[in-house]
Design a protein around this motif. Structure first.
Motif, short mmCIF file in Angstrom:
data_model
loop_
_atom_site.label_atom_id
_atom_site.label_comp_id
_atom_site.label_asym_id
_atom_site.label_seq_id
_atom_site.Cartn_x
_atom_site.Cartn_y
_atom_site.Cartn_z
N PRO A 1 -11.11 -4.45 15.94
CA PRO A 1 -10.50 -4.02 17.21
C PRO A 1 -9.56 -2.84 17.01
O PRO A 1 -8.91 -2.70 15.97
CB PRO A 1 -9.74 -5.26 17.68
N VAL A 2 -9.50 -2.01 18.04
CA VAL A 2 -8.66 -0.82 17.99
C VAL A 2 -7.22 -1.19 18.35
O VAL A 2 -6.99 -1.95 19.29
CB VAL A 2 -9.19 0.25 18.96
N ASP A 3 -6.28 -0.66 17.60
CA ASP A 3 -4.87 -0.83 17.93
C ASP A 3 -4.52 0.25 18.96
O ASP A 3 -4.27 1.41 18.61
CB ASP A 3 -4.02 -0.67 16.66
N ALA A 4 -4.52 -0.15 20.24
CA ALA A 4 -4.31 0.81 21.33
C ALA A 4 -2.93 1.47 21.24
O ALA A 4 -2.79 2.68 21.45
CB ALA A 4 -4.47 0.13 22.68
N VAL A 5 -1.91 0.68 20.91
CA VAL A 5 -0.55 1.22 20.83
C VAL A 5 -0.46 2.28 19.73
O VAL A 5 0.12 3.36 19.93
CB VAL A 5 0.46 0.08 20.56
N ALA A 6 -1.06 2.00 18.58
CA ALA A 6 -1.02 2.96 17.48
C ALA A 6 -1.80 4.23 17.82
O ALA A 6 -1.41 5.34 17.45
CB ALA A 6 -1.59 2.32 16.21
N THR A 7 -2.91 4.06 18.55
CA THR A 7 -3.72 5.23 18.94
C THR A 7 -2.95 6.14 19.87
O THR A 7 -2.94 7.37 19.71
CB THR A 7 -5.03 4.77 19.61
N ILE A 8 -2.28 5.54 20.86
CA ILE A 8 -1.49 6.34 21.81
C ILE A 8 -0.32 7.00 21.09
O ILE A 8 0.00 8.17 21.33
CB ILE A 8 -1.00 5.46 22.97
N ARG A 9 0.32 6.25 20.17
CA ARG A 9 1.44 6.81 19.43
C ARG A 9 0.99 8.01 18.59
O ARG A 9 1.68 9.04 18.55
CB ARG A 9 2.06 5.75 18.53
N LYS A 10 -0.15 7.88 17.94
CA LYS A 10 -0.68 8.99 17.13
C LYS A 10 -0.99 10.20 18.01
O LYS A 10 -0.71 11.35 17.63
CB LYS A 10 -1.95 8.53 16.40
#
Length: 407
Positions: A2-11
């Motif tokens: 699963p994708v870590d949505a929070v980490a993706t947005i933060r990046k």
């Protein structure tokens, strides 16, 4: 996996907002440094308050006339190339302000600066809608727009220091100011070509699964908006919400530039200070506003509420302007102007989440540009009105009450 949505947005925020902050920072300095240059320039060139107010505001007429076509071109050719073009052209024209010798050249170059910069801000707002889901957009926009406040924090002391270079190399301090604050925009224009990419599909710095998740999430949101509202340009012009938002933004921008383009002179009228001391005092309202706007945007995203997060800060700004017009003590006047800045800037993040909720595709490019174009006419009206009222009454009080009424 699963994708870590929070980490993706933060990046994504870190990768995109860092350079975009730098670009808006320079944009705000180059359009508003005239406020510091005026401390010397008006006397050197014999410019009246009304002539200065017209020159400060005429930038926004050029901006208004060319903003919609500029944003449509950006949507067609891509943000990276078009933003780079905007940066280089406005940096060159801003530096050329050092050659102004009279009223006609002053007004002409300020108008051309607006033409050159047209499309930058709405282009970035459109660009952010390509990258950030609706639930994250207010914070992304607010973080981006902290540059407008932080430019006042840093730009004030820097501009004040540059004015102290008066006489070096045979140039006036205001000429050094325009030259040295315009050139960085030219350099960053070329940096844009290296660090930005147009869409998440092109982002090699995202992991494949992060990229797929972000593309799918944004596509689903755009399809929902398109299904309900359409994507054709005519939809934007026919939607009355576009024109209402333009009117609301006009009121906000009247306050932003009515005060920012006159703030050094307002502060100079409160107490006897050198240009450097004025540069050290004027950042205070911007510093307070930069903190408040992020907190308000975060609360707006968390609750999903937008309208009261715009109306409430606007009322706070109105109270601040009204108070600043009615007090004599310099410290209280500065505190009141800081309250006004908090109100105005805090409304901006939630405000710019609204257009993408009913605009998509070409309609979004045109609609966002129309809203910003109408709003930026406030950047003409606010400074010019303050200049006329200051010249007629000898005081900023009536002009500050007018800005309070607008908010």
């Amino acid at each position: 996996m699963p994708v870590d949505a929070v980490a993706t947005i933060r990046k994504t925020k870190l990768r995109l907002l860092t350079p975009l902050l730098a670009l808006l920072f320079l944009s705000t300095i180059d359009r508003a440094n005239i406020s510091f240059a005026a401390l010397q320039m008006k006397a050197d060139l014999g410019l009246s308050d009304a002539v200065y107010g017209l020159g400060a505001g005429i930038f926004f007429l050029g901006y208004f006339l060319f903003e919609v076509p500029s944003n449509l071109i950006l949507e067609r050719v891509g943000a990276r190339w078009w933003i780079a073009r905007i940066m280089v052209s406005w940096g060159v024209i801003s530096s050329c302000m050092m050659f102004v010798r009279g009223e006609a050249a002053f007004h002409a170059l300020r108008f051309l600066l607006g033409v050159a910069e047209a499309g930058f801000f709405p282009g970035v707002i459109l660009y952010l809608s390509y990258w950030f889901p609706a639930a994250e957009r207010a914070r992304a926009v607010a973080l981006f727009m902290t540059a407008t406040a932080m430019s006042g924090v840093v730009g004030g002391p820097v501009s004040g220091a540059l004015l102290e270079m008066d006489g070096i190399g045979g140039l006036a301090g205001w000429q050094w100011l325009f030259l040295l604050e315009g050139l960085p925009a030219v350099a960053l224009g070329f940096v844009v070509l290296v660090v930005l990419c147009d869409r998440p599909e092109h982002a090699r710095w995202l992991e494949p699964q992060e990229q797929s998740w972000l593309v799918a999430r944004l596509a689903a949101e755009r399809e929902t908006v398109a299904a309900h509202h359409g994507t054709e340009l005519r939809r934007a012009f026919a939607d009355r919400r576009v024109w209402w938002l333009g009117l609301l933004y006009f009121a906000l921008v009247s306050g932003i530039y009515g005060v920012s383009l006159w703030l050094p002179q307002i502060v100079a009228g409160l107490a006897r200070m050198s240009a450097l001391e004025i540069g050290l005092v004027t950042p205070i309202p911007y510093l307070v506003a930069s903190v408040a706007m992020v907190l308000v945007a975060r609360h707006s995203d968390r609750t999903g509420e937008r309208r009261w997060h715009i109306a409430g800060p606007a009322l706070v700004g109105a109270v601040g302007f009204a108070a600043s017009a009615s007090v004599e003590d310099p410290a209280l006047a500065l505190a009141s102007l800081s309250l006004a800045a908090v109100g105005i800037w805090s409304a901006l993040g939630p405000f710019w989440t609204l257009p993408p909720t009913f605009l998509a595709g070409t309609a979004a490019a045109g609609g966002i540009a129309v809203i910003n174009s109408i709003g930026n006419l406030g950047g003409f009206v606010g400074p010019y009105a303050l200049g006329l009222l200051k010249q007629a009454t000898g005081s900023f009080r009536t002009g500050l009450l007018l800005l309070a009424l607008a908010l």
